[in-house]
Design an enzyme around this catalytic site. Structure first.
Site, short mmCIF file in Angstrom:
data_model
loop_
_atom_site.label_atom_id
_atom_site.label_comp_id
_atom_site.label_asym_id
_atom_site.label_seq_id
_atom_site.Cartn_x
_atom_site.Cartn_y
_atom_site.Cartn_z
CG ASN A 219 12.01 -29.35 63.02
OD1 ASN A 219 12.07 -29.75 61.86
ND2 ASN A 219 12.55 -30.01 64.03
NE ARG B 180 20.33 -35.30 61.35
CZ ARG B 180 19.39 -34.41 61.66
NH1 ARG B 180 19.66 -33.11 61.69
NH2 ARG B 180 18.17 -34.81 61.97
P1 NDP Z 1 13.14 -32.66 52.49
O1 NDP Z 1 12.97 -34.13 52.40
O2 NDP Z 1 11.98 -31.75 52.29
O3 NDP Z 1 14.23 -32.19 51.44
C1 NDP Z 1 15.43 -32.85 51.24
C2 NDP Z 1 15.80 -32.67 49.80
O4 NDP Z 1 17.12 -33.20 49.63
C3 NDP Z 1 14.89 -33.42 48.84
O5 NDP Z 1 14.49 -32.56 47.79
C4 NDP Z 1 15.78 -34.53 48.34
O6 NDP Z 1 15.50 -34.92 47.02
C5 NDP Z 1 17.13 -33.84 48.38
N1 NDP Z 1 18.27 -34.73 48.31
C6 NDP Z 1 18.38 -36.00 48.73
N2 NDP Z 1 19.62 -36.44 48.49
C7 NDP Z 1 20.29 -35.43 47.92
C8 NDP Z 1 21.61 -35.30 47.43
N3 NDP Z 1 22.48 -36.32 47.46
N4 NDP Z 1 21.97 -34.12 46.92
C9 NDP Z 1 21.10 -33.10 46.84
N5 NDP Z 1 19.83 -33.18 47.26
C10 NDP Z 1 19.44 -34.34 47.81
O7 NDP Z 1 13.84 -32.40 53.90
P2 NDP Z 1 13.90 -31.05 54.76
O8 NDP Z 1 14.19 -29.92 53.85
O9 NDP Z 1 12.74 -30.97 55.66
O10 NDP Z 1 15.15 -31.37 55.68
C11 NDP Z 1 16.45 -31.56 55.11
C12 NDP Z 1 17.39 -32.09 56.18
O11 NDP Z 1 17.57 -31.10 57.17
C13 NDP Z 1 16.84 -33.31 56.95
O12 NDP Z 1 17.14 -34.51 56.29
C14 NDP Z 1 17.54 -33.21 58.27
O13 NDP Z 1 18.75 -33.94 58.23
C15 NDP Z 1 17.88 -31.74 58.39
N6 NDP Z 1 17.08 -31.11 59.45
C16 NDP Z 1 17.74 -30.45 60.44
C17 NDP Z 1 17.04 -29.91 61.49
C18 NDP Z 1 17.74 -29.15 62.55
O14 NDP Z 1 17.15 -28.99 63.63
N7 NDP Z 1 18.94 -28.65 62.36
C19 NDP Z 1 15.59 -30.04 61.60
C20 NDP Z 1 14.98 -30.63 60.42
C21 NDP Z 1 15.72 -31.18 59.43
P3 NDP Z 1 14.54 -36.22 46.81
O15 NDP Z 1 13.20 -35.83 47.31
O16 NDP Z 1 14.59 -36.46 45.35
O17 NDP Z 1 15.17 -37.33 47.60
#
Ligand code: NDP
Length: 386
Positions: free
Chosen positions: A147, A285
């Site tokens: 999603n 979140r």
């Molecule tokens: P991804 O894992 O593709 O991307 C998350 C990114 O955040 C990664 O590049 C990660 O880097 C980075 N990251 C981690 N920690 C930090 C930080 N402290 N500061 C900045 N960047 C950081 O996840 P998605 O894009 O698919 O999803 C992101 C979030 O969205 C999910 O974790 C979920 O909580 C939320 N979500 C919400 C939904 C909704 O229905 N509203 C549905 C799906 C997701 P690295 O890889 O280096 O850790």
């Protein structure tokens, strides 16, 4: 034979649908990064049906019962003696969704000695106490990418609706008015604004790709820098920290996972460092922002708008202050549960179950915890022992 407890959101108040607004769904080849779509051997539903609510059962009943398993589907997940709690002691598999999360706390995990697999039908497994899952040897899996684009589209919608003052303007129509000045006194063009994402993963990058044609300045912070060709293609400005980035922004969108580094990140101090009249969009979140700091910033005008679909707890109580704060465009947690997304995460849930029952390894992209450690996607996105 296994007991599978599946916690889903309730059916529509006027009953489970018997027809839909559209026929079927557009076909997708693969996800934007090349990851393949879910590959279940078969499904027992029609794509585009309401699968995420109790009567939809994620389309799993026939498949599981034909294998001789017991499927319990409920939306009753909180409070004393919930159906979820009643079945937990015998459950081998729990399926839940971020939209209506069955919080798998350490205490609940301790009461689930047979639990082997916790599946998130969607993305984001922060409703599971991952440390407790690691200690108990429970596998945690989610349907990565199912999603992400659904959420990215919701983010773009929310940015535009806030900047253009869409929701109050629509309300004037419903109320029988033609109040142009009332509508436009808070309405701007997005063109020329500076928009930044906290995290540029699947969702954050998709948001930037979708906003690039609006002729905005695009900014991002992520722990990992994007490839130079992507930065050049989208004309992105990378910042070394969230703190350094947000003072430059007219619109900030949060697309990072909830973990100790991001919990409470947008507090009074960070919000006060933003431009007066900035917009904050959070579909990641709720606990990444300080609930009351957001209310204060909207009331003072420091934020011109806040929109998102994530709350804590979920469902949000009727008196949650975000329901009544000014200049907000909140929805319930729906962005990742379009009918399009439901088909993909129902497919992915079935794929995970098929792997599990066949004794095959669940694909790495879907794994959060396996074999007593953070694994696959979980090893990248989450922090153990925090
Ligand atoms: P991804 O894992 O593709 O991307 C998350 C990114 O955040 C990664 O590049 C990660 O880097 C980075 N990251 C981690 N920690 C930090 C930080 N402290 N500061 C900045 N960047 C950081 O996840 P998605 O894009 O698919 O999803 C992101 C979030 O969205 C999910 O974790 C979920 O909580 C939320 N979500 C919400 C939904 C909704 O229905 N509203 C549905 C799906 C997701 P690295 O890889 O280096 O850790």
């Amino acid at each position: 034979m296994a007991k599978i407890v599946c916690v889903l959101y309730p059916d529509p108040v006027d009953g489970y649908p018997t027809s839909y607004a559209r026929e079927g769904l557009p076909g997708l080849e693969r996800y934007p990064d090349g990851q393949t779509l879910p590959t279940p051997s078969a499904v027992d539903f029609t794509p585009g049906e309401l699968l995420g609510s109790v009567s939809g059962e994620l389309g799993l009943r026939r498949y599981l019962e034909d294998l001789g398993h017991e499927l319990v589907v409920t939306s009753d997940k909180d409070g004393e003696n919930s159906v979820f709690d009643q079945h937990l002691p015998d459950a081998e598999i729990v399926i839940s969704q971020p939209f209506w999360p069955a919080y798998l706390t350490a205490e609940r995990i301790a009461r689930a000695p047979k639990l082997k697999l916790a599946i998130t039908a969607g993305i984001g497994s922060d409703h599971v106490d991952l440390d407790a899952a690691i200690k108990a040897g429970i596998t945690v899996a989610e349907v990565t990418f199912s999603n992400s684009i659904s959420v990215a589209e919701h983010v773009v919608m929310m940015i535009l609706s806030q900047v253009r003052n869409y929701l109050p303007s629509h309300q004037w129509v419903l109320d029988g008015g033609w109040n142009i000045a009332d509508c436009v006194q808070r309405s701007y063009d997005l063109e020329g604004m500076q928009v930044g994402t906290i995290a540029a993963g699947r969702i954050g990058l998709a948001v930037m790709r979708r906003l690039a044609p609006f002729d905005v300045g695009l900014h991002y912070y992520d722990k990992r820098r994007l490839p130079a060709d992507v930065e050049a293609e989208l004309n992105l400005t990378y910042h070394a920290s969230v703190q350094e980035m947000v003072p430059h922004l007219d619109v900030a969108t949060i697309n990072a996972p909830l973990h100790p580094e991001t919990r409470g990140l947008f507090n009074d101090e960070l919000i006060s460092s933003m431009k007066r009249g900035a917009y904050l969009i959070n579909t990641a979140r709720a606990l990444i922002v300080d609930r009351d700091a957001v209310v204060r910033a909207l009331e003072s005008g420091q934020l011109a708008g806040y929109a998102g679909d994530v709350w804590y707890p979920q469902p949000a109580p009727a008196d949650h202050p975000w329901r009544s704060m000014p200049n907000q465009g909140m929805t319930p947690h729906i962005s990742g549960s379009t009918l399009s997304a439901q088909t993909r995460y129902a497919d992915g849930t079935r794929e995970i179950l098929e792997s599990y029952f066949a004794g095959n390894r669940i694909r790495d992209e879907y794994l959060i915890v396996a074999g007593g450690v953070l694994a696959g996607t979980g090893a990248r996105s989450y922090t153990a022992g925090a």
